[in-house]
Design an enzyme around this catalytic site. Structure first.
Site, short mmCIF file in Angstrom:
data_model
loop_
_atom_site.label_atom_id
_atom_site.label_comp_id
_atom_site.label_asym_id
_atom_site.label_seq_id
_atom_site.Cartn_x
_atom_site.Cartn_y
_atom_site.Cartn_z
CD GLU A 1 -6.66 6.44 -8.24
OE1 GLU A 1 -7.62 6.17 -7.51
OE2 GLU A 1 -5.55 5.90 -8.13
CG ASP B 1 -3.08 3.19 -8.25
OD1 ASP B 1 -2.23 3.75 -8.97
OD2 ASP B 1 -3.85 3.83 -7.51
CB THR B 2 0.76 2.69 -12.59
OG1 THR B 2 0.04 3.93 -12.75
CG2 THR B 2 0.24 1.67 -13.60
CG PHE B 3 0.55 6.86 -6.97
CD1 PHE B 3 1.28 8.00 -7.26
CD2 PHE B 3 0.31 6.56 -5.64
CE1 PHE B 3 1.76 8.82 -6.23
CE2 PHE B 3 0.78 7.37 -4.62
CZ PHE B 3 1.51 8.50 -4.91
CG HIS B 4 -0.59 2.82 -4.49
ND1 HIS B 4 -0.41 3.75 -3.49
CD2 HIS B 4 -1.87 2.98 -4.92
CE1 HIS B 4 -1.52 4.43 -3.31
NE2 HIS B 4 -2.43 3.98 -4.16
NE ARG C 1 -2.28 8.92 -6.45
CZ ARG C 1 -2.80 7.70 -6.58
NH1 ARG C 1 -3.12 7.23 -7.77
NH2 ARG C 1 -3.01 6.93 -5.52
CD GLU D 1 -1.64 6.81 -0.05
OE1 GLU D 1 -2.88 6.76 -0.13
OE2 GLU D 1 -0.90 7.02 -1.04
CD GLU E 1 -5.98 1.06 -5.05
OE1 GLU E 1 -5.27 1.90 -5.62
OE2 GLU E 1 -7.13 1.31 -4.62
#
Length: 275
Positions: free
Chosen positions: A236, A175-178, A207, A148, A142
């Protein structure tokens, strides 16, 4: 459903939560591995088997278990830690160990990754992938956003990393957030990664509940369809219970409401793109 929503206390106190997750209609869970003792996970396997819940494992690394540390002893310790996490995934009955463990979360040098750091990361994951293959575990790499992590913080960088590892048991968890922070277009990033993608985490920009923020979900689901992805989709979401996520306010009514609304939203989006 990713269990990090309930924080870092991953023990048998979460078993009633597993029952609720099953009752709501989820088919599987992502289990964070913070305890690298395989013996700790036998009861989890029994409970998940009783509930008929699929399970996958996640982990991440800190400064003391960093595959790209300049200290060879730290790198060796990281590799042994990750091998034990693979062992835990086996006991759990998972088929995947996923996360940004090619380097350490929240550790920065003040510059971009050096050639030596990149080499250490690739070589460490190559060794781990060999070990995982023997245990029939697939690694899901990931990338995290630039605030981060710095070894990989975009789809292009992670694709290059996985391609250089060049191992059938080293693939990508998206991961769609990042991606919402780092990509020009999330759908295009998914299409570019294509069949390297092993698993997809659906995470809102803040989130909280998927569908309640500003992620381009229509573009995400169209891209998932475009690459003929038929693997797992996982929610998530985080809360102040996970200090490492730097979330200091509650952004949903309850974990149960988040799960019910999130699952309904995913089902509606899948139906929409299939019309």
């Amino acid at each position: 459903m990713n269990l990090l929503l309930w924080g870092t206390q991953v023990d048998e106190s979460l078993f009633p939560t597993l029952e609720l997750i099953k009752e709501i209609g989820f088919e599987g869970v992502e289990v964070p591995i913070f305890n690298p003792n395989p013996d700790a996970w036998h009861s989890w396997r029994k409970k998940l088997d009783e509930l008929g819940l699929h399970r996958e494992a996640d982990t991440f690394c800190g400064a003391d278990v960093n595959l790209i540390s300049p200290d060879a002893a730290v790198r060796a310790h990281a590799l042994e830690y990750l091998k034990r996490c693979v062992d835990c995934a086996v006991v759990l009955g998972a088929g995947r160990l996923m996360g940004p463990y090619h380097s350490a979360l929240g550790v920065f040098t003040g510059s971009s990754a050096t050639a030596d750091e990149w080499k250490c990361g690739v070589e460490g994951i190559q060794i781990l992938a060999d070990y995982a293959q023997q245990q029939e575990i697939v690694l899901g790499m990931e990338y995290l956003n630039r605030f981060e992590m710095y070894l990989t913080s975009s789809s292009d960088e992670l694709a290059r990393f996985v391609d250089e590892v060049d191992h059938p048991n080293c693939r990508i968890m998206f991961d769609t957030f990042h991606a919402n922070i780092e990509e020009k277009n999330i759908g295009d990033a998914i299409r570019k990664l294509g069949d390297r993608i092993e698993f997809i985490q659906l995470s809102e920009n803040d989130r909280s509940t998927p569908g309640k923020g500003n992620v381009d979900w229509a573009g995400v689901f169209r891209a998932i369809q475009d690459i003929n992805y038929d693997g797992w989709l996982s929610i998530e979401a985080f809360s102040p219970k996970l200090p490492a996520a730097n979330i200091w306010r509650q952004m949903f009514d309850s974990e149960e409401q988040l799960m019910r609304d999130g699952l309904a939203f995913i089902k509606s989006m899948r139906e929409r793109v299939n019309e």
